[in-house]
Design a protein around this motif. Structure first.
Motif, PDB file in Angstrom:
ATOM      1  N   PRO A   1       0.861  -1.180   0.055  1.00  0.00           N
ATOM      2  CA  PRO A   1       0.149  -0.089   0.006  1.00  0.00           C
ATOM      3  C   PRO A   1       0.898   1.336  -0.178  1.00  0.00           C
ATOM      4  N   PRO A   2       0.300   2.421  -0.506  1.00  0.00           N
ATOM      5  CA  PRO A   2       1.230   3.594  -0.787  1.00  0.00           C
ATOM      6  C   PRO A   2       1.537   3.953   0.739  1.00  0.00           C
ATOM      7  N   LEU A   3       2.607   4.594   0.808  1.00  0.00           N
ATOM      8  CA  LEU A   3       3.083   5.346   2.067  1.00  0.00           C
ATOM      9  C   LEU A   3       2.181   6.290   2.223  1.00  0.00           C
ATOM     10  N   GLN A   4       1.831   6.154   3.445  1.00  0.00           N
ATOM     11  CA  GLN A   4       0.911   7.490   4.300  1.00  0.00           C
ATOM     12  C   GLN A   4       1.703   8.367   4.913  1.00  0.00           C
ATOM     13  N   LEU A   5       1.769   9.807   4.494  1.00  0.00           N
ATOM     14  CA  LEU A   5       2.459  10.705   5.234  1.00  0.00           C
ATOM     15  C   LEU A   5       1.528  11.176   6.283  1.00  0.00           C
TER      16      LEU A   5
ATOM     17  N   ILE B   1      -5.092  14.806  13.948  1.00  0.00           N
ATOM     18  CA  ILE B   1      -3.915  14.785  13.711  1.00  0.00           C
ATOM     19  C   ILE B   1      -3.474  13.058  13.232  1.00  0.00           C
ATOM     20  N   ASP B   2      -3.067  12.873  12.176  1.00  0.00           N
ATOM     21  CA  ASP B   2      -2.701  11.466  12.013  1.00  0.00           C
ATOM     22  C   ASP B   2      -1.204  11.502  11.416  1.00  0.00           C
ATOM     23  N   ASP B   3      -0.370  10.808  12.658  1.00  0.00           N
ATOM     24  CA  ASP B   3       1.079  10.799  12.323  1.00  0.00           C
ATOM     25  C   ASP B   3       1.683   9.805  11.428  1.00  0.00           C
ATOM     26  N   GLY B   4       0.467   9.119  10.619  1.00  0.00           N
ATOM     27  CA  GLY B   4       1.072   8.237   9.922  1.00  0.00           C
ATOM     28  C   GLY B   4       1.730   6.816  10.356  1.00  0.00           C
ATOM     29  N   LYS B   5       1.709   6.898  11.830  1.00  0.00           N
ATOM     30  CA  LYS B   5       2.403   5.643  12.516  1.00  0.00           C
ATOM     31  C   LYS B   5       1.348   4.949  13.119  1.00  0.00           C
TER      32      LYS B   5
ATOM     33  N   LEU C   1      -9.434  15.722  24.586  1.00  0.00           N
ATOM     34  CA  LEU C   1      -8.075  15.263  23.983  1.00  0.00           C
ATOM     35  C   LEU C   1      -8.258  13.788  24.122  1.00  0.00           C
ATOM     36  N   MET C   2      -7.960  13.089  22.800  1.00  0.00           N
ATOM     37  CA  MET C   2      -8.050  11.962  22.856  1.00  0.00           C
ATOM     38  C   MET C   2      -7.127  11.218  21.879  1.00  0.00           C
ATOM     39  N   SER C   3      -6.477  10.087  22.012  1.00  0.00           N
ATOM     40  CA  SER C   3      -5.582   9.283  21.079  1.00  0.00           C
ATOM     41  C   SER C   3      -6.108   7.877  21.084  1.00  0.00           C
ATOM     42  N   GLY C   4      -5.137   7.206  19.983  1.00  0.00           N
ATOM     43  CA  GLY C   4      -5.317   5.908  19.688  1.00  0.00           C
ATOM     44  C   GLY C   4      -6.723   5.751  19.281  1.00  0.00           C
ATOM     45  N   GLU C   5      -7.362   4.407  19.498  1.00  0.00           N
ATOM     46  CA  GLU C   5      -8.395   4.112  18.870  1.00  0.00           C
ATOM     47  C   GLU C   5      -9.901   5.236  18.991  1.00  0.00           C
ATOM     48  N   ASP C   6      -9.594   5.834  20.240  1.00  0.00           N
ATOM     49  CA  ASP C   6     -10.431   6.818  20.669  1.00  0.00           C
ATOM     50  C   ASP C   6     -10.572   8.012  19.612  1.00  0.00           C
ATOM     51  N   ALA C   7      -9.431   8.293  18.918  1.00  0.00           N
ATOM     52  CA  ALA C   7      -9.099   9.524  18.054  1.00  0.00           C
ATOM     53  C   ALA C   7      -9.121   9.089  16.614  1.00  0.00           C
TER      54      ALA C   7
END
Length: 176
Positions: A40-44, A64-68, A91-97
């Motif tokens: 799959p294409p590189l996601q930036l 924000i999607d850090d591509g990682k 503020l949320m991160s991971g699956e919640d985001a």
């Protein structure tokens, strides 16, 4: 969001395969290299300003999607409830985001969601997340101004107290 095609990623693999006679079977190494080239294409990384039209003054948020695989969502004064049913702050991160889940949440309520993508650098993203964490939770009428403060002029975006104006400013942003 930037896209790098598999051809741009591994042009040399095509050259490698062209040089092989057609009657010679490919080695495992060649097959692995070719398979990797078709990955799959590189996601930036990217930053998304989210503007909601809800029949009222609207709402603004930031993703924000850090591509990682470590997404970040700032939903100041929002009512989004992650799939796990627990919301402890703005503020949320991971699956919640998850941007897909966030968008679906609002669309299920018949709101219109506009996503304004920005090609931000990792340094800009870190600064945006740090400012959002410093701002933290806010009362209802401050969603757009809080997102504006978190962005702090990134890509030339002028802040606004109105979600629609912030969305329009993000649509005309220049990240180059």
């Amino acid at each position: 969001m930037s896209y790098v095609s598999p051809i741009q990623q591994k042009q040399s693999i095509v050259d490698l395969l062209k040089d092989k006679p057609s009657n010679v079977p490919l080695s495992e190494k060649d097959v692995a290299a070719f398979s990797k080239a078709l990955a799959p294409p590189l996601q930036l990384a990217e930053t998304t300003v989210i503007e909601l039209i809800d029949g009222g003054p609207g709402h603004a948020a930031l993703h924000i999607d850090d591509g990682k695989g470590s997404p970040f969502l700032y939903d100041p004064a929002g009512s989004y409830m992650p799939k796990n049913g627990v919301r402890s702050s703005d503020l949320m991160s991971g699956e919640d985001a998850s941007l897909a889940n966030y968008t679906k949440f609002w669309q299920d309520r018949k709101d219109t969601v506009h996503l304004h993508k920005l090609d931000t650098t990792p340094a800009q993203e870190q600064a945006i997340m740090k400012r959002a964490e410093q701002i933290g939770s806010v009362p209802a009428p401050l969603c757009a101004s809080s997102v504006s403060k978190a962005l702090d002029g990134v890509c030339g975006i002028e802040g606004s107290i109105w979600p629609s104006t912030l969305g329009e400013n993000a649509e005309h942003a220049n990240c180059k």
